[in-house]
Design a protein around this motif. Structure first.
Motif, PDB file in Angstrom:
ATOM      1  N   LEU A  14      -2.139  -7.394  -2.206  1.00 50.13           N
ATOM      2  CA  LEU A  14      -1.971  -6.049  -3.147  1.00 50.13           C
ATOM      3  C   LEU A  14      -1.722  -6.398  -4.461  1.00 50.13           C
ATOM      4  CD1 LEU A  14      -0.023  -3.717  -0.656  1.00 50.13           C
ATOM      5  CD2 LEU A  14      -2.371  -4.093  -0.918  1.00 50.13           C
ATOM      6  N   ASP A  15      -2.504  -6.009  -5.388  1.00 48.46           N
ATOM      7  CA  ASP A  15      -2.258  -6.043  -6.997  1.00 48.46           C
ATOM      8  C   ASP A  15      -1.244  -5.096  -7.254  1.00 48.46           C
ATOM      9  OD1 ASP A  15      -2.260  -6.078  -9.666  1.00 48.46           O
ATOM     10  OD2 ASP A  15      -4.433  -5.889  -9.863  1.00 48.46           O
ATOM     11  N   PRO A  16      -0.117  -5.451  -7.804  1.00 48.88           N
ATOM     12  CA  PRO A  16       1.132  -4.477  -8.052  1.00 48.88           C
ATOM     13  C   PRO A  16       0.534  -3.743  -8.987  1.00 48.88           C
ATOM     14  CG  PRO A  16       1.757  -6.722  -8.252  1.00 48.88           C
ATOM     15  CD  PRO A  16       0.336  -6.838  -7.782  1.00 48.88           C
ATOM     16  N   LYS A  17      -0.205  -3.839  -9.786  1.00 47.74           N
ATOM     17  CA  LYS A  17      -0.786  -2.932 -11.086  1.00 47.74           C
ATOM     18  C   LYS A  17      -1.703  -1.837 -10.637  1.00 47.74           C
ATOM     19  CE  LYS A  17      -0.961  -6.851 -14.276  1.00 47.74           C
ATOM     20  NZ  LYS A  17      -1.733  -7.789 -14.954  1.00 47.74           N
ATOM     21  N   ARG A  18      -2.160  -1.728  -9.348  1.00 50.90           N
ATOM     22  CA  ARG A  18      -3.053  -0.868  -8.928  1.00 50.90           C
ATOM     23  C   ARG A  18      -2.387   0.338  -7.884  1.00 50.90           C
ATOM     24  NH1 ARG A  18      -7.371  -2.863  -5.176  1.00 50.90           N
ATOM     25  NH2 ARG A  18      -8.139  -0.651  -5.298  1.00 50.90           N
ATOM     26  N   TRP A  19      -1.155   0.266  -8.012  1.00 44.01           N
ATOM     27  CA  TRP A  19      -0.279   1.306  -7.347  1.00 44.01           C
ATOM     28  C   TRP A  19       0.077   2.340  -8.344  1.00 44.01           C
ATOM     29  CZ3 TRP A  19       1.870   1.993  -2.514  1.00 44.01           C
ATOM     30  CH2 TRP A  19       1.942   0.714  -1.779  1.00 44.01           C
ATOM     31  N   VAL A  20      -0.412   3.442  -7.926  1.00 43.31           N
ATOM     32  CA  VAL A  20      -0.366   4.876  -8.964  1.00 43.31           C
ATOM     33  C   VAL A  20       0.840   5.783  -8.375  1.00 43.31           C
ATOM     34  CG1 VAL A  20      -1.590   6.980  -9.666  1.00 43.31           C
ATOM     35  CG2 VAL A  20      -2.893   4.519  -9.598  1.00 43.31           C
ATOM     36  N   GLU A  21       1.665   6.309  -9.423  1.00 47.25           N
ATOM     37  CA  GLU A  21       2.598   7.246  -8.989  1.00 47.25           C
ATOM     38  C   GLU A  21       1.840   8.739  -9.115  1.00 47.25           C
ATOM     39  OE1 GLU A  21       6.893   8.697 -10.164  1.00 47.25           O
ATOM     40  OE2 GLU A  21       6.606   6.641 -10.392  1.00 47.25           O
ATOM     41  N   LEU A  22       2.326   9.563  -7.773  1.00 44.75           N
ATOM     42  CA  LEU A  22       1.804  10.614  -7.836  1.00 44.75           C
ATOM     43  C   LEU A  22       2.715  11.672  -8.480  1.00 44.75           C
ATOM     44  CD1 LEU A  22       0.504  10.848  -4.039  1.00 44.75           C
ATOM     45  CD2 LEU A  22      -0.703  10.401  -6.128  1.00 44.75           C
ATOM     46  N   LEU A  45      -2.518   3.139   1.279  1.00 43.16           N
ATOM     47  CA  LEU A  45      -1.104   3.037   1.713  1.00 43.16           C
ATOM     48  C   LEU A  45      -0.202   4.287   0.773  1.00 43.16           C
ATOM     49  CD1 LEU A  45      -0.430  -0.887   1.714  1.00 43.16           C
ATOM     50  CD2 LEU A  45      -0.106   0.541   3.568  1.00 43.16           C
ATOM     51  N   LEU A  46       0.778   4.668   1.426  1.00 40.86           N
ATOM     52  CA  LEU A  46       1.594   5.507   0.523  1.00 40.86           C
ATOM     53  C   LEU A  46       3.064   4.917   0.809  1.00 40.86           C
ATOM     54  CD1 LEU A  46       0.487   8.888   2.014  1.00 40.86           C
ATOM     55  CD2 LEU A  46       0.065   7.927  -0.529  1.00 40.86           C
ATOM     56  N   ASP A  47       3.681   4.693  -0.420  1.00 39.50           N
ATOM     57  CA  ASP A  47       5.062   4.210  -0.743  1.00 39.50           C
ATOM     58  C   ASP A  47       5.862   5.257  -0.996  1.00 39.50           C
ATOM     59  OD1 ASP A  47       7.572   2.745  -1.025  1.00 39.50           O
ATOM     60  OD2 ASP A  47       6.858   2.141  -2.853  1.00 39.50           O
ATOM     61  N   VAL A  48       6.664   5.821  -0.222  1.00 42.08           N
ATOM     62  CA  VAL A  48       7.415   7.187  -0.414  1.00 42.08           C
ATOM     63  C   VAL A  48       9.002   6.905  -0.258  1.00 42.08           C
ATOM     64  CG1 VAL A  48       7.609   9.311   0.659  1.00 42.08           C
ATOM     65  CG2 VAL A  48       5.638   8.381   0.930  1.00 42.08           C
ATOM     66  N   PRO A  98       5.166  21.847   3.250  1.00 43.32           N
ATOM     67  CA  PRO A  98       5.605  20.799   2.480  1.00 43.32           C
ATOM     68  C   PRO A  98       6.077  19.735   3.423  1.00 43.32           C
ATOM     69  CG  PRO A  98       7.251  22.350   2.254  1.00 43.32           C
ATOM     70  CD  PRO A  98       6.292  23.049   3.210  1.00 43.32           C
ATOM     71  N   THR A  99       6.096  18.337   2.696  1.00 44.69           N
ATOM     72  CA  THR A  99       6.765  17.164   3.619  1.00 44.69           C
ATOM     73  C   THR A  99       7.885  16.740   2.619  1.00 44.69           C
ATOM     74  OG1 THR A  99       5.169  15.701   2.419  1.00 44.69           O
ATOM     75  CG2 THR A  99       4.365  16.715   4.364  1.00 44.69           C
ATOM     76  N   VAL A 100       8.620  15.877   3.343  1.00 40.80           N
ATOM     77  CA  VAL A 100       9.944  15.044   2.703  1.00 40.80           C
ATOM     78  C   VAL A 100      10.068  13.830   3.653  1.00 40.80           C
ATOM     79  CG1 VAL A 100      11.744  16.335   4.161  1.00 40.80           C
ATOM     80  CG2 VAL A 100      12.028  15.382   1.781  1.00 40.80           C
ATOM     81  N   ALA A 101      10.350  12.816   2.693  1.00 43.90           N
ATOM     82  CA  ALA A 101      10.758  11.309   3.398  1.00 43.90           C
ATOM     83  C   ALA A 101      12.461  11.502   3.632  1.00 43.90           C
ATOM     84  CB  ALA A 101      10.324  10.428   2.485  1.00 43.90           C
ATOM     85  N   ARG A 102      12.630  11.134   4.836  1.00 40.92           N
ATOM     86  CA  ARG A 102      14.077  11.426   5.132  1.00 40.92           C
ATOM     87  C   ARG A 102      14.559   9.894   4.668  1.00 40.92           C
ATOM     88  NH1 ARG A 102      15.079  16.349   4.732  1.00 40.92           N
ATOM     89  NH2 ARG A 102      13.899  17.661   6.325  1.00 40.92           N
ATOM     90  N   THR A 103      13.777   8.862   4.876  1.00 38.06           N
ATOM     91  CA  THR A 103      14.377   7.773   4.544  1.00 38.06           C
ATOM     92  C   THR A 103      12.953   7.015   3.561  1.00 38.06           C
ATOM     93  OG1 THR A 103      13.397   6.779   6.340  1.00 38.06           O
ATOM     94  CG2 THR A 103      15.465   7.253   6.700  1.00 38.06           C
ATOM     95  N   ARG A 104      13.178   5.939   3.114  1.00 36.59           N
ATOM     96  CA  ARG A 104      12.090   5.261   2.359  1.00 36.59           C
ATOM     97  C   ARG A 104      10.951   4.870   3.537  1.00 36.59           C
ATOM     98  NH1 ARG A 104      11.750   2.594  -2.677  1.00 36.59           N
ATOM     99  NH2 ARG A 104       9.682   2.247  -3.015  1.00 36.59           N
ATOM    100  N   CYS A 105       9.677   5.504   2.964  1.00 38.67           N
ATOM    101  CA  CYS A 105       8.504   5.117   4.205  1.00 38.67           C
ATOM    102  C   CYS A 105       7.407   4.477   3.661  1.00 38.67           C
ATOM    103  CB  CYS A 105       7.930   6.542   4.432  1.00 38.67           C
ATOM    104  SG  CYS A 105       9.413   7.810   5.042  1.00 38.67           S
ATOM    105  N   LEU A 106       6.718   3.616   4.544  1.00 39.24           N
ATOM    106  CA  LEU A 106       5.351   3.170   4.167  1.00 39.24           C
ATOM    107  C   LEU A 106       4.547   3.669   5.086  1.00 39.24           C
ATOM    108  CD1 LEU A 106       3.796   1.306   2.334  1.00 39.24           C
ATOM    109  CD2 LEU A 106       4.318  -0.598   4.194  1.00 39.24           C
ATOM    110  N   LEU A 107       3.415   4.192   4.594  1.00 36.20           N
ATOM    111  CA  LEU A 107       2.481   5.218   5.483  1.00 36.20           C
ATOM    112  C   LEU A 107       1.007   4.582   5.210  1.00 36.20           C
ATOM    113  CD1 LEU A 107       3.869   8.786   4.666  1.00 36.20           C
ATOM    114  CD2 LEU A 107       4.434   7.361   6.848  1.00 36.20           C
ATOM    115  N   LEU A 108       0.208   4.519   6.132  1.00 42.61           N
ATOM    116  CA  LEU A 108      -1.011   3.973   6.054  1.00 42.61           C
ATOM    117  C   LEU A 108      -1.825   5.363   6.453  1.00 42.61           C
ATOM    118  CD1 LEU A 108      -2.988   1.542   5.722  1.00 42.61           C
ATOM    119  CD2 LEU A 108      -2.925   1.377   8.094  1.00 42.61           C
ATOM    120  N   GLU A 109      -2.741   5.778   5.388  1.00 41.28           N
ATOM    121  CA  GLU A 109      -3.382   7.016   5.286  1.00 41.28           C
ATOM    122  C   GLU A 109      -4.901   6.964   5.291  1.00 41.28           C
ATOM    123  OE1 GLU A 109      -2.950  11.470   3.756  1.00 41.28           O
ATOM    124  OE2 GLU A 109      -3.467   9.842   2.296  1.00 41.28           O
TER     125      GLU A 109
END
Length: 109
Positions: A14-22, A45-48, A98-109
């Protein structure tokens, strides 16, 4: 990212520069692994962070598939909770959230 003449895609790392914050999500970041430029369909990938949220009911233009790699992610309406190993399917056009992360999450969508 490397592409072969067969149109296959291989991402070595993964190229760290390609992460985009929503925007308006409390820090959810997306990393598109693949996207169809004609339809907008994508695999990502979603980093939440804990507390990260999609604050509104919404729907998608295509079927949504999500696999939880790490963390606890909750769909407040209809009250579904994803934990590591959970697989979620949401049909095209179905309102959810709506949705909410109860802990830090890594999701594959």
């Amino acid at each position: 990212m490397k592409t072969a003449r067969s149109r296959e895609v291989l991402i070595d790392r993964l190229d760290p520069k390609r992460w985009v914050e929503l925007p308006n999500t409390g820090g959810i970041r997306i990393y598109k692994l693949w996207e169809n430029p004609k339809t907008g369909a994508h695999f990502c990938l979603l980093d939440v962070p804990r507390g990260g949220t999609v604050p509104i009911r919404h729907r998608h233009a295509s079927n949504q598939f999500m696999y939880c790699l790490r963390g606890t992610y909750e769909y407040l309406n209809p009250g579904l909770v994803l934990k590591p190993g959970s697989f979620y399917v949401n049909p095209k056009g179905n309102y959810h959230g709506p949705t909410v992360a109860r802990t830090r999450c890594l999701l594959l969508e």
